[in-house]
Design an enzyme around this catalytic site. Structure first.
Site, PDB file in Angstrom:
ATOM      1  N   TYR A 283      40.767  54.167  35.644  1.00  0.00           N
ATOM      2  CA  TYR A 283      40.764  54.190  37.105  1.00  0.00           C
ATOM      3  C   TYR A 283      39.956  52.991  37.582  1.00  0.00           C
ATOM      4  O   TYR A 283      38.741  52.928  37.361  1.00  0.00           O
ATOM      5  CB  TYR A 283      40.141  55.487  37.619  1.00  0.00           C
ATOM      6  CG  TYR A 283      40.173  55.600  39.122  1.00  0.00           C
ATOM      7  CD1 TYR A 283      41.251  56.205  39.757  1.00  0.00           C
ATOM      8  CD2 TYR A 283      39.150  55.084  39.900  1.00  0.00           C
ATOM      9  CE1 TYR A 283      41.304  56.299  41.135  1.00  0.00           C
ATOM     10  CE2 TYR A 283      39.195  55.176  41.282  1.00  0.00           C
ATOM     11  CZ  TYR A 283      40.270  55.781  41.898  1.00  0.00           C
ATOM     12  OH  TYR A 283      40.314  55.866  43.262  1.00  0.00           O
ATOM     13  N   TYR A 333      48.840  52.053  43.842  1.00  0.00           N
ATOM     14  CA  TYR A 333      47.660  52.895  43.983  1.00  0.00           C
ATOM     15  C   TYR A 333      48.081  54.321  44.331  1.00  0.00           C
ATOM     16  O   TYR A 333      48.381  54.626  45.478  1.00  0.00           O
ATOM     17  CB  TYR A 333      46.680  52.362  45.044  1.00  0.00           C
ATOM     18  CG  TYR A 333      45.432  53.217  45.085  1.00  0.00           C
ATOM     19  CD1 TYR A 333      44.375  52.971  44.215  1.00  0.00           C
ATOM     20  CD2 TYR A 333      45.337  54.316  45.930  1.00  0.00           C
ATOM     21  CE1 TYR A 333      43.251  53.785  44.197  1.00  0.00           C
ATOM     22  CE2 TYR A 333      44.214  55.142  45.916  1.00  0.00           C
ATOM     23  CZ  TYR A 333      43.180  54.864  45.044  1.00  0.00           C
ATOM     24  OH  TYR A 333      42.071  55.675  45.023  1.00  0.00           O
TER      25      TYR A 333
END
Lengths: 388, 138
Positions: A283, A333
């Site tokens: 991440y 995203y």
């Protein structure tokens, strides 16, 4: 050894991911769920649990689902990994056999809400975007938090803006060959990075991800059930968590993402060490997050991540190919579903590009806002394993 | 700077427990929230991670700190912040707690982690904000 989650991910559904899609978030969620069901070869009626990432209520009527439970889970970018753990818990306690974990947002279709003292959105803005008192000093959004970490890394280890830029270039190179990625067929150079404008020093524009719209869903089930399904199953070999608030108390918050603690549990459950991991999906909405996690997870030594990336170790053929779909910087995203979805594809051997040959294990991480002080985020890890 | 849209503490965290801190800032005094059992100091108010809330109270801080890390905000995120790019920093107070603040009277290129800082109070807005500058002058 602590018990492992002992579940499998049997379905992956991704809607289109991109900017200004003009599709509502609940429709993005529906598309993702339907795609995941088709991928798993699972009937709609078999879904007996739903965990949605976010703080809204789940629109089960629109989704056409009739589970035993449904709830929403909000820990920022750690939520998707935590949702898989919650699903494993529901399965382990006999509450469900097939749990849908889903997400869908239309960030780039929503109005911007960053102005203080401008009406009703203030309360939400202050708490979810600017996180409290730091706003009084001009600190807004997650970029500035990662900027504080980047500067600390530079001061401690001599890390440079070029070191950050090489992360952006590597992820763009992965995206350039990935149809559907934001950076598809749009290569960048280190000079492009260095010439991009400063956003929150030392982070430049090309150190930052951009929000995209999209939906994502996975289906978690028991290993026994997974064996009966037609879809390609991925095992969850290990899971771990660690909250960054620990770093606020001991002063290490801007030096790591506290992932080392999360890694100990996840790697311990899986019975692996960093050197056993074939591919990593981290991440990382900002470049510095890749560097910190490479160190936290033990892929390289503390302070060595800049040189590690410069040496090509996160590229295909390197020690640990990382964010192989372009990541959040250049792929898309979808909060923690960006790394989770790519991790599933890699261990299935189905990555549309940059497939790591024979990838048998993948690390997936998530990190994001829930509580503490600005930047003391939840962190969560999964070790995925191939069943092929 | 447009003061009319700059947020106040009450807008940010509507919590009266921190009011003594802001009242002290108006008198140009920095406070920390200290645990009477173990001596750990916090800002803003909260529970000691060892002993909880029972013996927490506001006490004067020395105003000495060291720079932990910083960023220069170039992006204009909000109409509230239209002045020159501001240096947002995290500093470690002599009492041990990290706090978010601004650094004044020092060019960003001259900032270094660990440099000694001294508190001051920025009263250009509607509120006295605790800010820091290099100790002994720039």
């Amino acid at each position: 050894m602590t018990p492992s989650p002992d579940v499998a991910i049997v379905g992956l559904g991704l809607s289109e991911q991109g900017r200004h899609l003009g599709v509502s978030r609940r429709e993005l969620r529906r598309r993702a769920v339907d795609a995941a069901l088709a991928d798993a070869g699972l009937e709609r009626a078999a879904v007996d649990g739903v965990v949605m990432v976010g703080s809204e209520a789940v629109d089960l009527r629109y989704l056409g689902l009739a589970p035993g439970f449904a709830y929403s889970l909000q820990a920022g970018g750690a939520s998707p990994v935590l949702a898989v753990m919650a699903a494993a818990g529901a399965i382990a306690t006999g509450q469900a056999e097939a749990v849908v974990c889903l997400y869908g947002e239309a960030w780039t279709s929503a109005p911007r809400q960053l102005e203080p003292n401008s009406g009703p959105p203030v309360e939400m803005d202050i708490k979810s975007v600017s996180y409290g008192y730091p706003f009084l000093f001009g600190m807004v959004g997650p970029g500035s938090v990662y900027a504080l970490a980047a500067r600390r890394h530079m001061e401690l280890y001599g890390t440079t803006s070029q070191d950050l830029g090489r992360v952006a270039v590597v992820e763009r190179d992965y995206a350039v060959v990935r149809p559907g990625a934001q950076g598809y067929k749009q290569p960048i150079t280190l000079d492009d990075h260095q010439n991009s404008r400063m956003i929150v020093d030392p982070l430049r524009l090309l150190d930052c991800s951009r929000p995209t719209d999209g939906g994502a869903a996975v289906i978690v089930t028991s290993l026994a059930r997974a064996a009966d399904l037609s879809g390609s199953a991925v095992r969850v070999l290990g899971a771990g968590t660690a909250h960054g608030i620990e770093g606020w108390w001991d002063g290490s918050m801007f030096e790591s993402m506290n992932a080392a603690r999360s890694a100990r549990r996840a790697f311990g459950q899986a019975g692996v060490s960093a050197s056993d991991i074939d591919v990593a999906q981290l991440y990382a909405p900002f470049t510095i997050a890749v560097l910190m996690q490479l160190e936290d997870y033990g892929f390289c030594g503390r302070g060595e991540s800049g040189a590690f990336v410069a040496d090509g170790q996160t590229r295909l053929g390197g020690t640990i190919p990382t964010n192989t779909g372009g990541g959040q910087l250049s792929g898309f995203y979808a909060t923690g579903f960006t790394p989770l979805s790519e991790g599933i594809l890699q261990v299935r051997g189905q990555a549309p590009s940059s497939q790591v040959p024979g990838a048998g294990t993948c690390l997936v991480s998530g990190s994001g806002g829930n509580g503490g002080v600005q930047g003391s985020w939840a962190h969560a890890s999964l070790v995925l394993g191939a069943t092929r | 700077m447009n003061d009319s849209v700059r947020p106040l503490p009450g807008d940010v965290v509507p919590d009266a427990i921190d009011q003594p801190f802001w009242d002290a800032c108006a008198r140009r005094q920095l406070l920390v929230y200290r645990c009477g059992r173990c001596g750990r100091c916090l800002w803003p108010a909260g529970s000691c991670p060892t002993d909880g809330m029972a013996d927490m109270s506001w006490v004067p801080a020395t105003g000495n700190a060291r720079l932990h890390t910083w960023t220069v905000i170039h992006q204009q995120y909000s109409r509230s912040f239209t002045d020159t790019p501001v240096v947002v920093a995290v500093v470690e107070l002599e009492e041990g707690t990290l706090i978010h603040t601004n650094i004044k009277d020092c060019a960003p290129a001259d900032l270094r982690a660990g440099m000694p800082l001294r508190v001051g109070f920025d009263t250009t807005g509607p509120l006295a904000l605790p800010v820091f500058a290099p100790a002994g002058g720039a």
